[in-house]
Motif scaffolding. Structure first.
Motif, PDB file in Angstrom:
ATOM      1  N   HIS B  64       0.873  -1.177   0.000  1.00 65.54           N
ATOM      2  CA  HIS B  64       0.000   0.000   0.000  1.00 65.54           C
ATOM      3  C   HIS B  64       0.901   1.214   0.000  1.00 65.54           C
ATOM      4  CE1 HIS B  64      -3.782  -2.060   0.836  1.00 65.54           C
ATOM      5  NE2 HIS B  64      -3.145  -2.797   1.726  1.00 65.54           N
ATOM      6  N   CYS B  65       0.567   2.220  -0.796  1.00 63.58           N
ATOM      7  CA  CYS B  65       1.412   3.407  -0.759  1.00 63.58           C
ATOM      8  C   CYS B  65       0.592   4.652  -1.004  1.00 63.58           C
ATOM      9  CB  CYS B  65       2.552   3.311  -1.770  1.00 63.58           C
ATOM     10  SG  CYS B  65       3.788   4.592  -1.493  1.00 63.58           S
ATOM     11  N   ASP B  66       0.840   5.672  -0.185  1.00 61.73           N
ATOM     12  CA  ASP B  66       0.141   6.936  -0.354  1.00 61.73           C
ATOM     13  C   ASP B  66       0.827   7.832  -1.368  1.00 61.73           C
ATOM     14  OD1 ASP B  66      -1.589   6.038   1.495  1.00 61.73           O
ATOM     15  OD2 ASP B  66      -0.913   7.320   3.150  1.00 61.73           O
ATOM     16  N   TYR B  67       2.044   7.481  -1.752  1.00 60.54           N
ATOM     17  CA  TYR B  67       2.773   8.309  -2.706  1.00 60.54           C
ATOM     18  C   TYR B  67       2.467   7.842  -4.116  1.00 60.54           C
ATOM     19  CZ  TYR B  67       5.714  10.317   1.016  1.00 60.54           C
ATOM     20  OH  TYR B  67       6.178  10.970   2.113  1.00 60.54           O
ATOM     21  N   ASP B  68       2.854   8.671  -5.067  1.00 57.12           N
ATOM     22  CA  ASP B  68       2.521   8.352  -6.445  1.00 57.12           C
ATOM     23  C   ASP B  68       3.723   8.588  -7.362  1.00 57.12           C
ATOM     24  OD1 ASP B  68       0.562   7.305  -8.143  1.00 57.12           O
ATOM     25  OD2 ASP B  68       0.068   9.305  -8.907  1.00 57.12           O
ATOM     26  N   CYS B  69       4.820   7.920  -7.057  1.00 60.22           N
ATOM     27  CA  CYS B  69       6.024   8.104  -7.868  1.00 60.22           C
ATOM     28  C   CYS B  69       5.798   7.514  -9.264  1.00 60.22           C
ATOM     29  CB  CYS B  69       7.219   7.423  -7.209  1.00 60.22           C
ATOM     30  SG  CYS B  69       7.447   7.932  -5.494  1.00 60.22           S
ATOM     31  N   ALA B  70       6.111   8.291 -10.261  1.00 53.82           N
ATOM     32  CA  ALA B  70       5.751   7.927 -11.635  1.00 53.82           C
ATOM     33  C   ALA B  70       6.368   6.613 -12.079  1.00 53.82           C
ATOM     34  CB  ALA B  70       6.176   9.048 -12.587  1.00 53.82           C
ATOM     35  N   TYR B  71       7.554   6.284 -11.560  1.00 51.91           N
ATOM     36  CA  TYR B  71       8.292   5.119 -12.056  1.00 51.91           C
ATOM     37  C   TYR B  71       7.968   3.834 -11.306  1.00 51.91           C
ATOM     38  CZ  TYR B  71      10.849   6.874  -8.047  1.00 51.91           C
ATOM     39  OH  TYR B  71      11.158   7.334  -6.797  1.00 51.91           O
ATOM     40  N   CYS B  72       7.070   3.884 -10.339  1.00 55.99           N
ATOM     41  CA  CYS B  72       6.914   2.744  -9.430  1.00 55.99           C
ATOM     42  C   CYS B  72       5.601   1.999  -9.642  1.00 55.99           C
ATOM     43  CB  CYS B  72       6.990   3.231  -7.985  1.00 55.99           C
ATOM     44  SG  CYS B  72       6.674   1.938  -6.785  1.00 55.99           S
ATOM     45  N   ARG B  73       5.688   0.682  -9.597  1.00 53.66           N
ATOM     46  CA  ARG B  73       4.519  -0.142  -9.804  1.00 53.66           C
ATOM     47  C   ARG B  73       3.524  -0.037  -8.641  1.00 53.66           C
ATOM     48  NH1 ARG B  73       3.044  -5.965 -10.534  1.00 53.66           N
ATOM     49  NH2 ARG B  73       4.102  -6.360  -8.575  1.00 53.66           N
ATOM     50  N   ASN B  74       4.036   0.246  -7.459  1.00 57.62           N
ATOM     51  CA  ASN B  74       3.154   0.292  -6.290  1.00 57.62           C
ATOM     52  C   ASN B  74       2.563   1.664  -6.023  1.00 57.62           C
ATOM     53  OD1 ASN B  74       3.588  -2.418  -5.591  1.00 57.62           O
ATOM     54  ND2 ASN B  74       5.556  -1.851  -4.688  1.00 57.62           N
ATOM     55  N   ARG B  75       2.764   2.601  -6.927  1.00 55.00           N
ATOM     56  CA  ARG B  75       2.265   3.955  -6.668  1.00 55.00           C
ATOM     57  C   ARG B  75       0.751   3.913  -6.461  1.00 55.00           C
ATOM     58  NH1 ARG B  75       1.986   7.060 -12.394  1.00 55.00           N
ATOM     59  NH2 ARG B  75       0.909   5.422 -13.532  1.00 55.00           N
ATOM     60  N   SER B  76       0.268   4.927  -5.745  1.00 54.28           N
ATOM     61  CA  SER B  76      -1.129   4.902  -5.303  1.00 54.28           C
ATOM     62  C   SER B  76      -2.112   4.817  -6.465  1.00 54.28           C
ATOM     63  CB  SER B  76      -1.415   6.131  -4.440  1.00 54.28           C
ATOM     64  OG  SER B  76      -1.091   7.300  -5.160  1.00 54.28           O
ATOM     65  N   SER B 110       9.289  -0.901   2.261  1.00 51.12           N
ATOM     66  CA  SER B 110       7.849  -0.730   2.402  1.00 51.12           C
ATOM     67  C   SER B 110       7.333   0.417   1.554  1.00 51.12           C
ATOM     68  CB  SER B 110       7.494  -0.463   3.870  1.00 51.12           C
ATOM     69  OG  SER B 110       6.090  -0.372   4.013  1.00 51.12           O
ATOM     70  N   GLY B 111       6.073   0.318   1.187  1.00 51.47           N
ATOM     71  CA  GLY B 111       5.364   1.473   0.661  1.00 51.47           C
ATOM     72  C   GLY B 111       5.078   2.416   1.830  1.00 51.47           C
ATOM     73  N   VAL B 112       4.683   3.636   1.496  1.00 49.39           N
ATOM     74  CA  VAL B 112       4.483   4.630   2.551  1.00 49.39           C
ATOM     75  C   VAL B 112       3.020   4.634   2.988  1.00 49.39           C
ATOM     76  CG1 VAL B 112       4.719   7.050   3.188  1.00 49.39           C
ATOM     77  CG2 VAL B 112       6.307   6.028   1.543  1.00 49.39           C
ATOM     78  N   VAL B 113       2.810   4.288   4.246  1.00 51.32           N
ATOM     79  CA  VAL B 113       1.453   4.295   4.779  1.00 51.32           C
ATOM     80  C   VAL B 113       1.313   5.503   5.692  1.00 51.32           C
ATOM     81  CG1 VAL B 113      -0.302   2.935   5.938  1.00 51.32           C
ATOM     82  CG2 VAL B 113       1.619   1.795   4.833  1.00 51.32           C
ATOM     83  N   GLN B 181       6.141  13.756  -4.144  1.00 48.32           N
ATOM     84  CA  GLN B 181       6.016  13.790  -2.681  1.00 48.32           C
ATOM     85  C   GLN B 181       7.357  13.687  -1.972  1.00 48.32           C
ATOM     86  OE1 GLN B 181       3.788  11.606  -4.448  1.00 48.32           O
ATOM     87  NE2 GLN B 181       1.821  11.611  -3.399  1.00 48.32           N
ATOM     88  N   LYS B 182       8.419  13.378  -2.725  1.00 44.03           N
ATOM     89  CA  LYS B 182       9.727  13.262  -2.079  1.00 44.03           C
ATOM     90  C   LYS B 182      10.544  14.523  -2.341  1.00 44.03           C
ATOM     91  CE  LYS B 182      10.017   8.242  -2.599  1.00 44.03           C
ATOM     92  NZ  LYS B 182      10.579   7.173  -3.442  1.00 44.03           N
ATOM     93  N   LYS B 183      11.118  15.063  -1.285  1.00 48.13           N
ATOM     94  CA  LYS B 183      11.967  16.243  -1.435  1.00 48.13           C
ATOM     95  C   LYS B 183      13.427  15.803  -1.300  1.00 48.13           C
ATOM     96  CE  LYS B 183       8.190  18.744  -1.050  1.00 48.13           C
ATOM     97  NZ  LYS B 183       7.548  17.559  -1.668  1.00 48.13           N
ATOM     98  N   GLU B 422      11.210  -0.728  -5.870  1.00 48.58           N
ATOM     99  CA  GLU B 422       9.868  -0.573  -5.344  1.00 48.58           C
ATOM    100  C   GLU B 422      10.060  -0.275  -3.874  1.00 48.58           C
ATOM    101  OE1 GLU B 422       7.327  -2.238  -8.541  1.00 48.58           O
ATOM    102  OE2 GLU B 422       9.422  -2.256  -8.128  1.00 48.58           O
ATOM    103  N   GLY B 423       9.120   0.330  -3.283  1.00 48.46           N
ATOM    104  CA  GLY B 423       9.257   0.518  -1.842  1.00 48.46           C
ATOM    105  C   GLY B 423      10.089   1.744  -1.579  1.00 48.46           C
ATOM    106  N   ALA B 424       9.448   2.760  -1.048  1.00 44.70           N
ATOM    107  CA  ALA B 424      10.112   3.993  -0.669  1.00 44.70           C
ATOM    108  C   ALA B 424      10.987   4.515  -1.766  1.00 44.70           C
ATOM    109  CB  ALA B 424      10.931   3.814   0.582  1.00 44.70           C
TER     110      ALA B 424
HETATM  111  S1  SF4 Z   1       8.705   4.407  -4.905  1.00 43.04           S
HETATM  112 FE1  SF4 Z   1       8.111   4.009  -2.768  1.00 43.04          FE
HETATM  113  S2  SF4 Z   1       7.090   5.896  -2.151  1.00 43.04           S
HETATM  114 FE2  SF4 Z   1       7.157   5.940  -4.376  1.00 43.04          FE
HETATM  115  S3  SF4 Z   1       5.209   5.029  -4.986  1.00 43.04           S
HETATM  116 FE3  SF4 Z   1       6.687   3.378  -4.937  1.00 43.04          FE
HETATM  117  S4  SF4 Z   1       6.473   2.478  -2.909  1.00 43.04           S
HETATM  118 FE4  SF4 Z   1       5.506   4.471  -2.849  1.00 43.04          FE
END
Ligand code: SF4
Lengths: 270, 424
Positions: B64-76, B110-113, B181-183, B422-424
């Protein structure tokens, strides 16, 4: 002249020392080796000699030398005995660890044989799989060379609170480690090993480690199913590469693994 | 959902991650309570059907992830199966796998919860159970969530062997556009904290051997290659900077595999730049073990690595005036710069020379790759190749098979598959 020894490392060292004391015309034979037409002298193994020679070599030539020699000897490479004698002779002449003189064929042979054995032992640090039987963790392996003496310390350290056994099926020997105890290598007679599946006990029955050994499990271990599932989930199907996998994990070792290599294409979609 | 189902989802979600090396700290368990040890060399426990080494149980605590990174499969905004372990479930799974000798330890991400610290709290709880309840002394690598507070980083560093904060995108501009969402400061602050704590901890340990450790296997990070227009020279300068500023143990590169359609990202059909990633690892190797500087490998004039040649051969081609060298006279540093001579074979040359002058036929047993090295060496007055080739011809002779196959399994052996994080 040919010197024959009794197949123990100690016996080999006794024979090797005899060669080193002589002028170099002798050759050392393992018991199984072809009997030459020349006279063969059987060397009587000196008790405690291995330790004495080991500490001598270690102070004279360097701390790595006894280990290198032992590992090379374990390799069973034909003719390695004579190579070890030449290796030690060179070391004693130069008063240093001869392992660096790789341009010398005997050194090359010894270093290569010892590396082969340590690589096999290192490989088995990873691919030993314990199956839980009662409160005992059991593993069966079939390594190409005798790795038990080289891997016991690692497992005993890591799992010192576990009762475990690692059974080398090819050689009929096993590491036996009672929880919080010391590990040792015991012979497992073929009859006993043959009774594996019948739930017979191994050892004298008083040993903590032997009491429940080899009993078939009452019910399947759920963690084995989980590991299998995880293993399958980790493969990326577009990249299945059995050749690459087998170069690291030869098929002959798959039998005793829990994860069933090659099974990922059968996985249930997550 | 069963633990086994969670394991399938969260293992699957983590599998594209690199940095599976389980080495770097050594801890024996011979004394004291608990189970486990770590081994400096690293141990592979099995190899997946695509040929990668499995050493650690690599999973996400949740995807589960609240972020929406363009390159990530787990994005929200993606529709993928989601799962979450409870901390005690994952701790139990790890210890039971470990006791059966399936793994060296845990690699947790982990994804960001909710936010960074809430997620870190769940990871900390997992590790606390593992260390304090199950008395686990095996290897643990944790990915710190960008934006984690110093308190959270402190706690995780005391529980883990290695921590990493992933840079992911090699430039601030890319980061801002693709991971809104990441600075940059969210990534740099925990890295700096870890570097400071590590150096303080080293001093503590000198004064008192029993002092609690802080990430004894150090920190690492990861850069995604090929998602953005960043050049190799930028990537290598950045990684040099990371090594020196934050005392990184490793900077991992990860060839981008397109997962999402996005105007700023390569098309979904484009192949991951695996060969480029391989060359970057080779360049990184030269900087860390062969005493090369970035500017000797790439510079603003030629900002990308040569894909046909390994970077050491490419360097040698630009400095033919320095060759051939006499293998019996050259010092260690000079030997290291000869294509086909590695760190180990350079050391062996130095050792073997003590016995007497080396001849050309002595070199192969020392582990020197004569296919390349012969053009750069003389031994006992003889040039090691039959003749000196022309530069153009030499270039062809030095090209490694990787270039022709377009894909190199090189670092698969060392640190697992190079794909996007994936993950953070
Ligand atoms: S890279 Fe990390 S923070 Fe960004 S969407 Fe994927 S799991 Fe979430």
């Amino acid at each position: 002249m040919f010197l024959r020894y009794d197949d123990t490392f100690e016996g080999f060292l006794t024979a090797a020392a005899a060669c080193l004391r002589s002028d170099g015309a002798a050759s050392v034979l393992r018991p199984g080796a072809q009997i030459p037409l020349l006279p063969v002298q059987v060397v009587e193994t000196e008790e405690g000699f291995a330790d004495r020679l080991g500490s001598y070599l270690s102070t004279r030539l360097g701390p790595e030398v006894p280990g290198t020699v032992y590992q090379a000897w374990l390799s069973l490479v034909p003719g390695i005995e004579d190579a070890i004698v030449a290796f030690l002779r060179l070391g004693l002449a130069k008063r240093r660890d001869p392992s660096g003189f790789l341009q010398e064929p005997s050194v090359g042979a010894v270093v290569k044989a010892s590396r082969k054995v340590t690589a096999e032992a290192h490989f088995f640090l990873g691919v030993v799989r314990f199956r839980l039987r009662g409160s005992v963790y059991l593993s069966e392996i079939e390594p190409a060379v005798d790795v038990l003496p080289l891997i016991g310390d690692h497992f005993a350290q890591r799992f010192h609170d576990q009762s475990f056994a690692i059974h080398d099926l090819r050689r009929g020997r096993a590491i036996v480690h009672p929880a919080e105890g010391r590990w040792e290598i015991v012979d497992v007679a073929p009859e006993e090993a043959g009774n594996d599946r019948d739930g017979e006990t191994v050892g004298d029955g008083t040993d903590d480690c032997a009491s429940t050994v080899w009993n078939p499990p009452a019910r399947p271990d759920p963690y084995e199913a989980m590991w299998k599932r995880y293993f399958q989930a980790m493969a990326i199907e577009e990249r299945f590469n059995p050749t690459c996998q087998r170069s690291f994990l030869p098929k002959k070792y798959w039998r005793h693994l829990v994860e069933e290599p090659g099974s990922s294409d059968r996985r249930v979609p997550g | 959902m069963d633990v086994i189902e969670k394991l399938a989802v969260l293992g699957d979600a983590a599998r594209f991650d690199v940095a599976c090396t389980s080495s770097g700290s050594e801890r024996s368990a011979s004394s004291g309570a608990g189970v486990g040890s770590t081994v400096a060399g690293g141990i592979c426990h099995t190899w997946t059907d695509d040929g990668r080494c499995i050493s650690l149980l690599k999973v996400l605590l949740t995807n589960h992830c609240d972020y929406d990174c363009a390159y990530c499969r787990n994005r929200s905004s993606n529709d993928v199966p989601r799962a979450a372990f409870r901390p005690e479930e994952l701790a139990m799974l790890t210890i039971e796998f470990y006791r059966r000798n399936y793994i060296e330890g845990l690699f947790l991400s982990s994804g960001v919860v909710r936010d960074a610290d809430h997620t870190m709290g769940l990871m900390i709880e997992t590790l606390r159970l593992l260390r304090e309840v199950h008395l686990f002394r095996g290897y643990v690598h944790v990915k710190v969530i960008p934006g984690a507070s110093p308190e959270a980083v402190e706690r995780i560093g005391r529980l883990a062997d290695r921590v990493s904060v992933n840079v992911e995108l090699p430039s601030t501009r890319s980061l801002l556009s693709l991971a809104p969402q990441k600075k940059p400061a969210d990534i740099e602050a925990p890295m700096a904290y870890i570097a400071d704590r590590r150096s303080a901890n080293r001093e503590e340990l000198v004064r008192y051997r029993g002092a609690p450790t802080f990430a004894p296997a150090g920190q690492s990070t990861q850069l995604i290659v090929g998602a953005t227009p960043d050049r190799d020279v930028q990537i290598l300068r950045l990684s040099k900077n990371l090594y020196s500023r934050f005392d990184m143990k490793r900077v991992f590169f990860s060839a981008y595999i397109p997962t999402n359609a996005h105007p700023l990202l390569p098309a979904l059909t484009s192949a991951p730049p695996l060969l480029r990633e391989h060359r970057l690892y080779q360049a990184d190797w030269l900087m860390r073990f062969y005493r090369f500087d970035v500017e000797e490998i790439v510079d603003s004039g030629s900002p990308d690595l040569d894909l046909d040649l390994d970077p050491k051969s490419a360097w040698a081609m630009r400095h033919l005036d320095r060759f051939p060298v006499d293998v019996n006279r050259a010092d260690y540093e000079t030997l290291l710069r000869v294509p086909g001579i590695g760190v180990l074979s350079a050391q062996r040359v130095v050792a073997a020379r003590r016995l007497g002058r080396l001849r050309t036929e002595d070199l192969r047993p020392l582990g020197i790759v004569m296919k390349r090295a012969r053009f750069f060496l003389t031994a006992a007055g003889r040039y090691a190749a039959e003749r000196i080739p022309q530069a153009a011809e030499l270039r062809v002779l030095l090209a490694d098979k990787c270039g022709q196959k377009g894909y190199a399994p090189f670092q698969l052996r060392i640190e697992d598959l190079p794909v996007v994080a994936e993950g953070a």
